[in-house]
Design an enzyme around this catalytic site. Structure first.
Site, PDB file in Angstrom:
ATOM      1  N   HIS A 311       0.728  -1.067  -0.146  1.00  0.00           N
ATOM      2  CA  HIS A 311       0.048  -0.114  -0.009  1.00  0.00           C
ATOM      3  C   HIS A 311       0.766   1.352   0.024  1.00  0.00           C
ATOM      4  O   HIS A 311       0.648   2.177  -0.770  1.00  0.00           O
ATOM      5  CB  HIS A 311      -1.091  -0.164   1.282  1.00  0.00           C
ATOM      6  CG  HIS A 311      -2.019   1.032   1.116  1.00  0.00           C
ATOM      7  ND1 HIS A 311      -2.742   1.169   0.362  1.00  0.00           N
ATOM      8  CD2 HIS A 311      -2.311   1.980   2.220  1.00  0.00           C
ATOM      9  CE1 HIS A 311      -3.459   2.271   0.468  1.00  0.00           C
ATOM     10  NE2 HIS A 311      -3.341   2.705   1.807  1.00  0.00           N
ATOM     11  N   PHE A 407      -9.337   4.568   4.585  1.00  0.00           N
ATOM     12  CA  PHE A 407     -10.083   5.191   5.735  1.00  0.00           C
ATOM     13  C   PHE A 407     -11.035   4.229   6.142  1.00  0.00           C
ATOM     14  O   PHE A 407     -12.278   3.882   5.235  1.00  0.00           O
ATOM     15  CB  PHE A 407     -10.373   6.590   5.604  1.00  0.00           C
ATOM     16  CG  PHE A 407      -9.308   7.664   5.546  1.00  0.00           C
ATOM     17  CD1 PHE A 407      -7.889   7.289   5.924  1.00  0.00           C
ATOM     18  CD2 PHE A 407      -9.651   8.904   5.469  1.00  0.00           C
ATOM     19  CE1 PHE A 407      -6.949   8.164   5.800  1.00  0.00           C
ATOM     20  CE2 PHE A 407      -8.612   9.880   5.327  1.00  0.00           C
ATOM     21  CZ  PHE A 407      -7.153   9.357   5.749  1.00  0.00           C
TER      22      PHE A 407
END
Length: 421
Positions: A311, A407
């Site tokens: 990521h 998120f």
């Protein structure tokens, strides 16, 4: 999904075509060539005047011209993220050599994820609302801003009448769309699904919002050095835009039509941190579970993984936490695993990042090369793994893993294999 290997659990799913629009190039060939040569697409913002915001840099798809992919009239009625979704998908369709007509349209699906959707359309609509009043709003504002319209408009462009779903899981959206498509194909709901992600968040509202969350790099004087995953001096991610699409098929369907197989999508895992709205769980618990689950479902072991596309956002907390997670999954062999962050060159494409990074994993398998992590000049002592710094590397990649984290505590992991009939 069960924990049995995908090949024993029903239909094998393969990748037969790919398309992208990224800050380093339009198309897979141009993007791949830039990545393996370590070229950055980060520069000063041109999509709006950044005078009022502290961040002046972003990773724009600077050469993108929607009229190369659609009529001017149609382009005017689409948000930029949808335009790029269509561009990436049309390339993927051509790459796959797939013809869609009345005989098969009902068996062709589309699943395009986005983290935000038409945020520029929303910003422009708010401006018109304040300045002109509600009676002067663009009549296309609603279909332009909705996060499902990437998937919906791609379906219209293709004439695909199969399942049509848009995933919205922040920065995991593209990976989740690919994983959801895989499961739908295994259930027999379609023969082919165009799956990926698209995002175009570079506007005052987007940049200002993430700046307020203290997530962005402010290295304005050195745009191409601003995204520095795993580096001690990283100070936040660089916002990017773009799109990526994979053509996923059942292996049986690809064989019947004579399609070329690029790689196998062997497994997918999605888990939640259930911890915090923006911060990863301590020790990377969610990331650990996602990687372990994807590896187990693919019927391989951690030792079988040849490459990890991280990521790797260039934020202080994410890079450290992801490193801890990798160590927990791979043990001592974590130090021998080639890892790289595509975001070091193209920034963070938000909901499109997982889709573009999936393309990178497939290219790493087919080309036997892994691209570098740029700007890794002073390694963080807490990020001490092999991040393939500075230069690409020849690696015989048979199994590639791709991490996406968003998120809200979303963790998605995709595992690709070299195709072996």
């Amino acid at each position: 999904m069960s924990s049995k290997p995908a090949a024993q659990d029903g239909r094998r799913i393969v990748v037969t075509g790919m398309g992208v629009a990224t800050p380093v190039g339009i198309g897979v060939a141009a993007t791949w060539e830039a990545l393996i040569n370590g070229r950055s697409g980060i520069d000063t913002i041109s999509l709006f005047n950044p005078e009022r915001v502290k961040v002046k840099i972003a990773a724009e798809v600077a050469s993108f011209d929607p009229e190369q992919f659609m009529t001017r009239k149609r382009a005017r009625h689409l948000d930029r993220y949808v335009q790029m979704a269509i561009a990436a998908t049309l390339e993927a369709q051509e790459d796959a050599g797939l013809v869609i007509d009345d005989s098969n349209a009902h068996r062709v699906g589309v699943m395009i994820g986005t983290g935000i959707g038409g945020i520029t359309t929303i910003e422009n609509g708010i401006h018109d609302l304040v300045q002109k009043g509600p009676n002067k709003l663009n009549p296309f504002i609603v279909p332009m801003m909705l996060p499902n319209m990437g998937s919906g408009q791609v379906s219209i462009a293709l004439g695909a009448r199969g399942p049509n779903i848009a995933s919205t899981t922040a920065c995991s959206s593209g990976s989740d769309a690919i994983g959801i498509a895989m499961a739908a194909l295994q259930r027999g709901e379609a023969d082919v699904i165009f799956a990926g992600g698209a995002e175009a968040p570079i506007c005052e509202l987007g940049v200002g919002g993430f700046l307020a969350a203290r997530a962005l790099s402010t290295r304005n004087d050195e745009p191409q050095k601003a995204s520095r995953p795993f580096d001690r001096d990283r100070d936040g991610f660089v916002m990017g835009e773009g799109a990526g699409t994979l053509v996923l098929e059942t292996a049986e369907h690809a064989r019947r039509r004579g399609g070329r197989v690029l790689a196998e999508l062997s497994s997918y895992a999605s888990v939640s941190d259930a911890y915090h709205v923006t911060q990863p769980a301590p020790g990377g618990k969610g990331a650990v579970q996602a990687m372990q689950t994807a590896i187990a479902r693919a019927g391989v072991t951690p030792a079988d993984v040849d490459y990890l596309n991280a990521h790797g956002t260039s934020t202080p907390l994410n890079d450290k936490t992801e490193t801890l997670a990798v160590k927990q999954v791979f043990g001592e062999s974590a130090y021998d695993l080639p890892i790289s962050s595509t975001k070091s060159m193209i920034g963070h494409l938000m909901g499109a990042s997982g889709a573009v990074e999936a393309v990178v994993c497939v290219k790493s398998i087919t080309e036997g090369i892994v691209h570098p992590t740029s700007n890794l000049e002073t390694p963080d002592p807490e990020c001490d793994l092999d991040y393939v710094p500075h230069q690409s590397r020849a690696v015989a990649v048979r199994v590639a893993l791709s991490n996406s984290m968003g998120f809200g505590g979303h963790n998605a992991c995709l595992l690709f294999k070299r195709w072996e009939p």
